[in-house]
Design an enzyme around this catalytic site. Structure first.
Site, PDB file in Angstrom:
ATOM      1  N   LYS A 109       1.212  -1.214   0.253  1.00  0.00           N
ATOM      2  CA  LYS A 109       0.090   0.247   0.228  1.00  0.00           C
ATOM      3  C   LYS A 109       0.645   1.453  -0.173  1.00  0.00           C
ATOM      4  O   LYS A 109       0.943   2.172  -0.704  1.00  0.00           O
ATOM      5  CB  LYS A 109      -0.682   0.042   1.861  1.00  0.00           C
ATOM      6  CG  LYS A 109      -1.603  -1.006   1.640  1.00  0.00           C
ATOM      7  CD  LYS A 109      -2.465  -1.105   2.928  1.00  0.00           C
ATOM      8  CE  LYS A 109      -1.693  -0.724   3.712  1.00  0.00           C
ATOM      9  NZ  LYS A 109      -1.113  -2.011   3.771  1.00  0.00           N
ATOM     10  N   ARG A 162      -9.104   1.907   9.225  1.00  0.00           N
ATOM     11  CA  ARG A 162      -8.753  -0.032   9.630  1.00  0.00           C
ATOM     12  C   ARG A 162      -9.892  -0.644  10.333  1.00  0.00           C
ATOM     13  O   ARG A 162      -9.783  -1.677  10.057  1.00  0.00           O
ATOM     14  CB  ARG A 162      -8.028   0.809  10.484  1.00  0.00           C
ATOM     15  CG  ARG A 162      -6.259  -0.202   9.299  1.00  0.00           C
ATOM     16  CD  ARG A 162      -5.268  -0.025  10.112  1.00  0.00           C
ATOM     17  NE  ARG A 162      -4.203  -1.111   9.899  1.00  0.00           N
ATOM     18  CZ  ARG A 162      -2.936  -0.518   9.435  1.00  0.00           C
ATOM     19  NH1 ARG A 162      -2.976   0.463   8.726  1.00  0.00           N
ATOM     20  NH2 ARG A 162      -1.793  -1.440   9.268  1.00  0.00           N
ATOM     21  N   ARG A 164      11.811  -5.449   5.238  1.00  0.00           N
ATOM     22  CA  ARG A 164      11.976  -4.272   4.295  1.00  0.00           C
ATOM     23  C   ARG A 164      12.841  -3.190   5.002  1.00  0.00           C
ATOM     24  O   ARG A 164      13.635  -3.581   5.959  1.00  0.00           O
ATOM     25  CB  ARG A 164      10.375  -3.772   4.950  1.00  0.00           C
ATOM     26  CG  ARG A 164       9.958  -1.781   4.326  1.00  0.00           C
ATOM     27  CD  ARG A 164       8.734  -1.961   4.674  1.00  0.00           C
ATOM     28  NE  ARG A 164       7.650  -2.169   6.286  1.00  0.00           N
ATOM     29  CZ  ARG A 164       7.081  -2.466   6.135  1.00  0.00           C
ATOM     30  NH1 ARG A 164       5.540  -1.479   5.164  1.00  0.00           N
ATOM     31  NH2 ARG A 164       6.289  -2.868   7.489  1.00  0.00           N
ATOM     32  N   ARG A 168      11.470  -1.483  10.943  1.00  0.00           N
ATOM     33  CA  ARG A 168      11.023  -1.241  11.775  1.00  0.00           C
ATOM     34  C   ARG A 168      10.369  -2.308  12.691  1.00  0.00           C
ATOM     35  O   ARG A 168      10.644  -4.087  12.767  1.00  0.00           O
ATOM     36  CB  ARG A 168       8.960  -1.239  10.881  1.00  0.00           C
ATOM     37  CG  ARG A 168       9.072   0.395  10.105  1.00  0.00           C
ATOM     38  CD  ARG A 168       7.644   0.378   9.342  1.00  0.00           C
ATOM     39  NE  ARG A 168       6.445  -0.327   9.987  1.00  0.00           N
ATOM     40  CZ  ARG A 168       5.496   0.059   9.273  1.00  0.00           C
ATOM     41  NH1 ARG A 168       5.586   0.061   7.789  1.00  0.00           N
ATOM     42  NH2 ARG A 168       4.513  -0.643   9.707  1.00  0.00           N
ATOM     43  N   ARG A 203      -0.489  -9.032  13.242  1.00  0.00           N
ATOM     44  CA  ARG A 203      -1.081  -7.509  12.586  1.00  0.00           C
ATOM     45  C   ARG A 203      -1.860  -8.390  11.577  1.00  0.00           C
ATOM     46  O   ARG A 203      -3.006  -7.751  11.213  1.00  0.00           O
ATOM     47  CB  ARG A 203       0.422  -7.520  11.871  1.00  0.00           C
ATOM     48  CG  ARG A 203       1.477  -6.145  13.381  1.00  0.00           C
ATOM     49  CD  ARG A 203       2.127  -5.499  12.614  1.00  0.00           C
ATOM     50  NE  ARG A 203       2.302  -5.136  10.809  1.00  0.00           N
ATOM     51  CZ  ARG A 203       3.651  -4.125  10.387  1.00  0.00           C
ATOM     52  NH1 ARG A 203       4.003  -5.257  10.697  1.00  0.00           N
ATOM     53  NH2 ARG A 203       3.256  -3.854   9.375  1.00  0.00           N
TER      54      ARG A 203
HETATM   55  P1  AP5 Z   1       5.105  -1.108   1.596  1.00  0.00           P
HETATM   56  O1  AP5 Z   1       4.316  -1.195   0.274  1.00  0.00           O
HETATM   57  O2  AP5 Z   1       6.060  -0.571   2.830  1.00  0.00           O
HETATM   58  O3  AP5 Z   1       3.378  -2.433   2.005  1.00  0.00           O
HETATM   59  P2  AP5 Z   1       2.142  -1.734   3.031  1.00  0.00           P
HETATM   60  O4  AP5 Z   1       1.265  -1.924   2.647  1.00  0.00           O
HETATM   61  O5  AP5 Z   1       2.545  -0.222   2.872  1.00  0.00           O
HETATM   62  O6  AP5 Z   1       2.373  -1.918   4.538  1.00  0.00           O
HETATM   63  P3  AP5 Z   1       2.780  -1.896   6.492  1.00  0.00           P
HETATM   64  O7  AP5 Z   1       3.172  -2.439   7.152  1.00  0.00           O
HETATM   65  O8  AP5 Z   1       3.620  -0.245   6.584  1.00  0.00           O
HETATM   66  O9  AP5 Z   1       0.897  -1.271   6.330  1.00  0.00           O
HETATM   67  P4  AP5 Z   1       0.683  -1.958   7.400  1.00  0.00           P
HETATM   68  O10 AP5 Z   1      -0.665  -1.775   7.196  1.00  0.00           O
HETATM   69  O11 AP5 Z   1       0.934  -2.862   8.306  1.00  0.00           O
HETATM   70  O12 AP5 Z   1       1.610  -0.836   8.106  1.00  0.00           O
HETATM   71  P5  AP5 Z   1       1.508   0.831   8.605  1.00  0.00           P
HETATM   72  O13 AP5 Z   1       1.980   1.214   8.836  1.00  0.00           O
HETATM   73  O14 AP5 Z   1      -0.330   1.191   7.786  1.00  0.00           O
HETATM   74  O15 AP5 Z   1       5.721  -2.798   1.168  1.00  0.00           O
HETATM   75  C1  AP5 Z   1       6.016  -3.299   1.921  1.00  0.00           C
HETATM   76  C2  AP5 Z   1       7.290  -4.184   1.383  1.00  0.00           C
HETATM   77  O16 AP5 Z   1       7.225  -4.847  -0.008  1.00  0.00           O
HETATM   78  C3  AP5 Z   1       8.479  -3.292   1.115  1.00  0.00           C
HETATM   79  O17 AP5 Z   1       9.671  -3.809   1.325  1.00  0.00           O
HETATM   80  C4  AP5 Z   1       8.532  -3.121  -0.516  1.00  0.00           C
HETATM   81  O18 AP5 Z   1       9.633  -2.506  -1.108  1.00  0.00           O
HETATM   82  C5  AP5 Z   1       7.998  -4.284  -0.671  1.00  0.00           C
HETATM   83  N1  AP5 Z   1       6.815  -4.332  -1.719  1.00  0.00           N
HETATM   84  C6  AP5 Z   1       5.913  -3.750  -2.542  1.00  0.00           C
HETATM   85  N2  AP5 Z   1       4.882  -4.178  -3.642  1.00  0.00           N
HETATM   86  C7  AP5 Z   1       5.848  -5.185  -3.927  1.00  0.00           C
HETATM   87  C8  AP5 Z   1       6.028  -5.845  -5.083  1.00  0.00           C
HETATM   88  N3  AP5 Z   1       4.584  -5.793  -5.934  1.00  0.00           N
HETATM   89  N4  AP5 Z   1       6.820  -6.865  -5.074  1.00  0.00           N
HETATM   90  C9  AP5 Z   1       7.540  -6.846  -4.320  1.00  0.00           C
HETATM   91  N5  AP5 Z   1       8.018  -6.202  -3.336  1.00  0.00           N
HETATM   92  C10 AP5 Z   1       7.755  -5.389  -3.175  1.00  0.00           C
HETATM   93  O19 AP5 Z   1       0.596   0.252  10.029  1.00  0.00           O
HETATM   94  C11 AP5 Z   1       1.537   0.276  11.138  1.00  0.00           C
HETATM   95  C12 AP5 Z   1       0.911   0.023  12.481  1.00  0.00           C
HETATM   96  O20 AP5 Z   1       0.203   1.806  13.270  1.00  0.00           O
HETATM   97  C13 AP5 Z   1      -0.859  -0.443  12.618  1.00  0.00           C
HETATM   98  O21 AP5 Z   1      -0.254  -1.257  12.823  1.00  0.00           O
HETATM   99  C14 AP5 Z   1      -1.348   0.133  13.771  1.00  0.00           C
HETATM  100  O22 AP5 Z   1      -0.958  -0.002  15.134  1.00  0.00           O
HETATM  101  C15 AP5 Z   1      -1.399   1.315  13.650  1.00  0.00           C
HETATM  102  N6  AP5 Z   1      -2.077   1.658  12.645  1.00  0.00           N
HETATM  103  C16 AP5 Z   1      -1.665   2.922  10.974  1.00  0.00           C
HETATM  104  N7  AP5 Z   1      -3.010   3.091  10.673  1.00  0.00           N
HETATM  105  C17 AP5 Z   1      -3.758   2.446  12.270  1.00  0.00           C
HETATM  106  C18 AP5 Z   1      -5.102   2.865  11.798  1.00  0.00           C
HETATM  107  N8  AP5 Z   1      -5.807   3.390  10.317  1.00  0.00           N
HETATM  108  N9  AP5 Z   1      -6.273   2.676  12.989  1.00  0.00           N
HETATM  109  C19 AP5 Z   1      -5.330   1.916  13.747  1.00  0.00           C
HETATM  110  N10 AP5 Z   1      -4.156   1.491  13.968  1.00  0.00           N
HETATM  111  C20 AP5 Z   1      -3.176   2.033  13.049  1.00  0.00           C
END
Ligand code: AP5
Length: 216
Positions: free
Chosen positions: A15, A90, A129, A162, A173
């Site tokens: 994402k 979410r 990552r 991270r 997660r």
């Molecule tokens: P990446 O693009 O970083 O993936 P992502 O889907 O953004 O993954 P995240 O782990 O950041 O999502 P998340 O939803 O768990 O975390 P968030 O920060 O929102 O890609 C991942 C890896 O794959 C990278 O190395 C990339 O290079 C590689 N890659 C990407 N696409 C690829 C492809 N097509 N092919 C090959 N490789 C690829 O949330 C973290 C925490 O914050 C949550 O756990 C929660 O505690 C809190 N939080 C955040 N938002 C909320 C909310 N709305 N409500 C409550 N708590 C929240």
């Protein structure tokens, strides 16, 4: 009317990677709730310290705190034309709150690309990552390596892994995603907004497919 695009999908599906590319190409703002929490933590705000107690365990930060933070972010001038939302909403309560907030500012959720990939791919992506300290640019040790080891290609800052990408937190997660966020698939499908896209292909393929469905 301002255009808001919600990127939905499990942790690690890509994402954030796609949101950054789409924001560059569409000139819409990029709003990542995870990045906002991490920025608050870096600045040691009360919000950041509170969020960390949930993020470190792989749990969701409570809805009221998260919605308040997004409300403030949506009020900034760079969201006037719309935004790509990455990681928010979410929960159903967050999705309802988003619809109400957008109504107040004359916008709406235009479409919800739902990016999918098998769990084995999610785990492999999260464990490899590397994230940039300064601006959250994302790399992968195999799939998308930086030109120079441990240095961000875009701003030269240090790359780090991270805390919540440790394997036991990743498992939690994914569970939390299935329990609390996956119901949004039906929520947006019922509203005619959902478009499913395979995230298992290379980054550029996924971008092409996203741009194609967003043009429809
Ligand atoms: P990446 O693009 O970083 O993936 P992502 O889907 O953004 O993954 P995240 O782990 O950041 O999502 P998340 O939803 O768990 O975390 P968030 O920060 O929102 O890609 C991942 C890896 O794959 C990278 O190395 C990339 O290079 C590689 N890659 C990407 N696409 C690829 C492809 N097509 N092919 C090959 N490789 C690829 O949330 C973290 C925490 O914050 C949550 O756990 C929660 O505690 C809190 N939080 C955040 N938002 C909320 C909310 N709305 N409500 C409550 N708590 C929240």
């Amino acid at each position: 009317m301002a255009t808001f695009i919600v990127l939905l999908g499990p942790p690690g599906v890509g994402k954030g990677t796609q949101a950054k590319i789409l924001a560059d190409q569409t000139h819409l703002a990029h709003i990542s709730s995870g990045d906002l929490f991490r920025e608050n933590l870096k600045n040691q705000t009360e919000l950041g310290k509170l969020a960390q107690t949930y993020m470190g365990r792989g749990e969701l930060v409570p809805d009221d705190v998260t919605i308040g933070m997004i409300r403030e972010r949506l009020a900034r001038p760079d969201c006037e034309a719309g935004a790509i939302l990455d990681g928010f909403p979410r929960t159903a309560a967050q999705a309802d709150a988003l619809a109400n907030m957008l109504k107040e500012i004359g916008g709406e959720v235009k479409s919800v690309p739902y990016i999918t990939a098998p769990e084995s791919i999610l785990v492999e992506r999260l464990s490899g990552r590397w994230t940039c300290r300064a601006n959250g640019h994302v790399f992968h040790e195999k799939n998308n390596p930086p030109k120079q080891s441990l240095v961000c290609d875009f701003d030269g800052s240090e790359l780090y892994q991270r805390d919540d990408d440790r394997s036991e937190t990743v498992v939690r997660r994914i569970q939390v995603y299935l329990e609390q966020t996956a119901p949004l698939i039906a929520y947006y499908r019922e509203r005619g907004k959902l478009m499913e896209i395979s995230g298992a292909r290379p980054i550029a393929h996924v971008t092409r497919e996203l741009l194609a469905v967003l043009k429809k």
